[in-house]
Every structure is written in structure tokens, then in C-alpha cells.
Design a protein around this motif. Structure first.
Motif, PDB file in Angstrom:
ATOM      1  N   ALA A 255       0.867  -0.836   0.474  1.00  0.00           N
ATOM      2  CA  ALA A 255      -0.247   0.032   0.273  1.00  0.00           C
ATOM      3  C   ALA A 255       0.524   0.992   0.408  1.00  0.00           C
TER       4      ALA A 255
ATOM      5  N   ALA B 294       2.443   1.404  -3.503  1.00  0.00           N
ATOM      6  CA  ALA B 294       1.055   1.442  -4.689  1.00  0.00           C
ATOM      7  C   ALA B 294       0.440   3.300  -4.405  1.00  0.00           C
ATOM      8  N   ILE B 295       0.620   3.829  -3.396  1.00  0.00           N
ATOM      9  CA  ILE B 295      -0.137   5.233  -3.373  1.00  0.00           C
ATOM     10  C   ILE B 295       0.181   6.806  -4.252  1.00  0.00           C
TER      11      ILE B 295
ATOM     12  N   ILE C 285      -6.753   2.285  -9.543  1.00  0.00           N
ATOM     13  CA  ILE C 285      -5.341   4.019 -10.108  1.00  0.00           C
ATOM     14  C   ILE C 285      -5.482   5.493 -10.210  1.00  0.00           C
TER      15      ILE C 285
ATOM     16  N   TYR D 222       2.909   5.213  -6.929  1.00  0.00           N
ATOM     17  CA  TYR D 222       2.129   4.624  -7.817  1.00  0.00           C
ATOM     18  C   TYR D 222       0.816   5.801  -8.115  1.00  0.00           C
ATOM     19  N   THR D 223      -0.705   5.570  -7.233  1.00  0.00           N
ATOM     20  CA  THR D 223      -1.329   6.398  -7.862  1.00  0.00           C
ATOM     21  C   THR D 223      -1.658   8.022  -8.133  1.00  0.00           C
TER      22      THR D 223
ATOM     23  N   CYS E 273       3.298  -3.833  -6.574  1.00  0.00           N
ATOM     24  CA  CYS E 273       2.499  -2.365  -5.971  1.00  0.00           C
ATOM     25  C   CYS E 273       1.470  -1.509  -7.843  1.00  0.00           C
TER      26      CYS E 273
ATOM     27  N   ALA F 140      -2.285  -1.024  -6.925  1.00  0.00           N
ATOM     28  CA  ALA F 140      -2.651   0.278  -7.369  1.00  0.00           C
ATOM     29  C   ALA F 140      -4.400   0.229  -8.546  1.00  0.00           C
TER      30      ALA F 140
ATOM     31  N   ALA G 161      -6.134   1.962  -3.489  1.00  0.00           N
ATOM     32  CA  ALA G 161      -4.245   2.034  -3.674  1.00  0.00           C
ATOM     33  C   ALA G 161      -3.877   1.251  -2.208  1.00  0.00           C
TER      34      ALA G 161
END
Length: 297
Positions: free
Chosen positions: A21, A24-25, A238, A27-28, A229, A233, A244
């Protein structure tokens, strides 16, 4: 499965999900602003891990000083990458920026191999951060608590930044309509730079936490976590920060419990993530919390 084994796997799943997470944050956030999948994001976590590694072992800095320096330098590197590799292509077709992101990713990985060497190194774990916690018959590392707590604190900080601050309002405006926001006197370059600072900083924290949990680092250490990740996302939606977070926890818990309930399939653990991605794209392309975007023609 016994109750103790369930709690053990639950702790492992929450810890792994938090790591997914956290990364992934980043990325998003970048995707939400630029509609760009920043493949170099995964390699920034590797850069942060090595900076922290050398800060502790070569320069003998306290671990917390090394961690802060690693986050700051990685955030500055993320902004520099945006200015050099993405900003000149802002008006180019999206595929050009995507290829540029892939190129930056390969560049960082190969620079790491040439400058540092491909041989894995053992990441130092501060004794004050890593100790065993025993509850009844369940035993787990303190990182199983520290990592989720750090992730939740950073998620709340990002949510506050995006929803309660002036720069956050500008971020939401730019993510909705890039051109109109620029016509409304929003400093788009400043918004994008801030987004990369935050996103790259999260990648740095994720890289350090990942290295503490799995204390072996190498120049390609970001490749698989980065892919996972990115899947998290996409799974959550996304462009959606809470999505995410949700995607990361679902993926982490799913992986751990897949191995726990079906140990014969442990070799398919990584494939499990990609199977989930395929199903998500087939049945809900916008992700669990994603919004359907209608593009004007």
C-alpha cells in the motif's frame, strides 16, 4: 488451520499489505495527476535503501539520520527525474512519456549494477526497531506492527495534504482538468513537482521498510515489489489513494493466505497477483474504488 497459525499469517499479511500500500500510493498519486505510470517509482525504493545502507555502514550515521537523508535525497531525485525525463514530453503522446519512464527505470537499475555491483548486500536492522513480540503461542517481529502504523500515518498525512490544503486543492484541480486548471492561475509545474516529492518520498519510506522486513538489497530489488504495487494500485482503482491502500492490503493478505491454505501452490505466489490483475481488468477495469472517466471527443 489453528487459531495461532491464523493470527501469525494475519500479522504477516497485514505487514506485507502495508508495504504494498505504501508504495502503491506513490504510483497512484503520479497517475492521478499526469495519467502516467511511473515505472521509475519502483527503482526509487532501491535508491533509498542503498542511501540508508551506506549512511549507516560507511558514514556511521545514526539509523534515523540515514533514513531521513535517504527520504530527502530520493524525493529530490524524483523531482529531478520529472523535470529531465517527463516535463519536456508533457505535450507529446502519452506513449512517449511511458517509454521515457521505462528508460529511466532501466537507467537507474543499470547505474546501480555498474556503480554498486550486482551482489546482494545485507541491510542493517536497528536493534531498537526490530525485536520479537510473543503473544501466547504467536511470535512475530515488531515490524509487523511498525510497518502498518507508519503506512496508516502516512496515508492520513497524504489525505490531509490532498483534501485540506491549498496545494492539495490544486492537485485535485489538475487531476480533473489539466488545461483548465492552468487557465485558472494554478501553477501546474509546482503541483506536479509537489506530487513527485510526495510520491518519491513514499517510495523511499517503502524501500526502507521493505529492506527492514527483507534485509537483503540489490540493484534490482525494486522490480518485483514495483510490479506488485502497480497491480495493487490498479486493483484498488489507480488514481484513488484509498483504493491503492485497499488494493495493497488485499494483495498482501491474499498472497500470505494463499500460501497458508494451499502450501502446494506457494510457487505460484507471484503469478497469483497477475491472475488477480487480469480478472480485475476483465470485470472492473477501473478497479474496486476507481471512477469511470468519460473522455470528451
Amino acid at each position: 488451520m489453528t487459531g495461532e497459525a491464523f493470527l501469525q499469517n494475519l500479522a504477516n499479511g497485514v505487514s506485507l499489505g502495508s508495504l504494498y500500500a505504501l508504495i502503491a500510493i506513490g504510483y497512484t498519486m503520479v497517475y492521478g495527476i499526469l495519467r502516467l505510470i511511473n515505472f521509475a517509482h519502483a527503482d526509487l525504493l532501491m535508491v533509498a535503501a542503498y542511501i540508508a545502507f551506506y549512511g549507516i555502514l560507511v558514514f556511521s550515521l545514526p539509523w534515523w539520520v540515514s533514513f531521513i537523508i535517504a527520504v530527502v535525497i530520493t524525493a529530490l531525485l524524483g523531482v529531478s527525474i520529472e523535470k529531465v525525463a517527463y516535463r519536456p514530453l508533457r505535450d507529446a503522446p502519452r506513449i512517449s512519456v511511458l517509454i521515457s519512464a521505462i528508460g529511466v527505470s532501466f537507467l537507474l537499475e543499470n547505474l546501480g549494477i555498474v556503480a554498486i555491483g550486482a551482489r546482494p548486500k545485507t541491510f542493517p536492522r536497528p536493534e531498537s526497531m526490530v525485536w520479537n513480540i510473543k503473544i501466547g503461542d504467536v511470535s512475530f517481529l515488531s515490524l509487523a506492527i511498525i510497518i502498518p502504523v507508519v503506512t496508516i500515518i502516512l496515508l492520513l498525512a497524504v489525505e490531509f495534504l490532498v483534501n485540506k490544503t491549498k496545494i492539495g486543492t490544486a492537485m485535485r484541480a489538475v487531476s480533473r482538468d489539466f488545461e483548465t486548471a492552468s487557465l485558472m492561475a494554478v501553477d501546474v509545474n509546482k503541483v506536479i513537482s509537489t506530487t513527485f516529492v510526495v510520491g518519491s518520498g513514499l517510495a523511499a519510506v517503502g524501500g526502507i521498510m521493505w529492506s527492514l522486513q527483507y534485509p537483503q538489497i540489490d540493484p534490482l530489488m525494486g522490480v518485483f515489489p514495483g510490479l506488485k504495487c502497480f497491480i495493487a494500485a490498479v486493483m484498488g482503482g489507480i488514481g484513488n489513494i484509498k483504493g491503492a491502500m485497499l488494493g495493497g492490503f488485499i494483495l498482501g493478505m491474499g498472497e500470505v493466505f494463499l500460501v497458508a491454505f494451499m502450501p502446494d501452490l506457494s510457487g505460484y505466489r507471484d503469478a497469483f497477483a497477475f491472475v488477480i490483475l487480469i480478472f480485475i481488468l476483465l470485470f472492473k477495469p477501473t478497479g474496486i474504488l476507481g471512477e469511470k472517466v468519460v473522455e470528451k471527443v
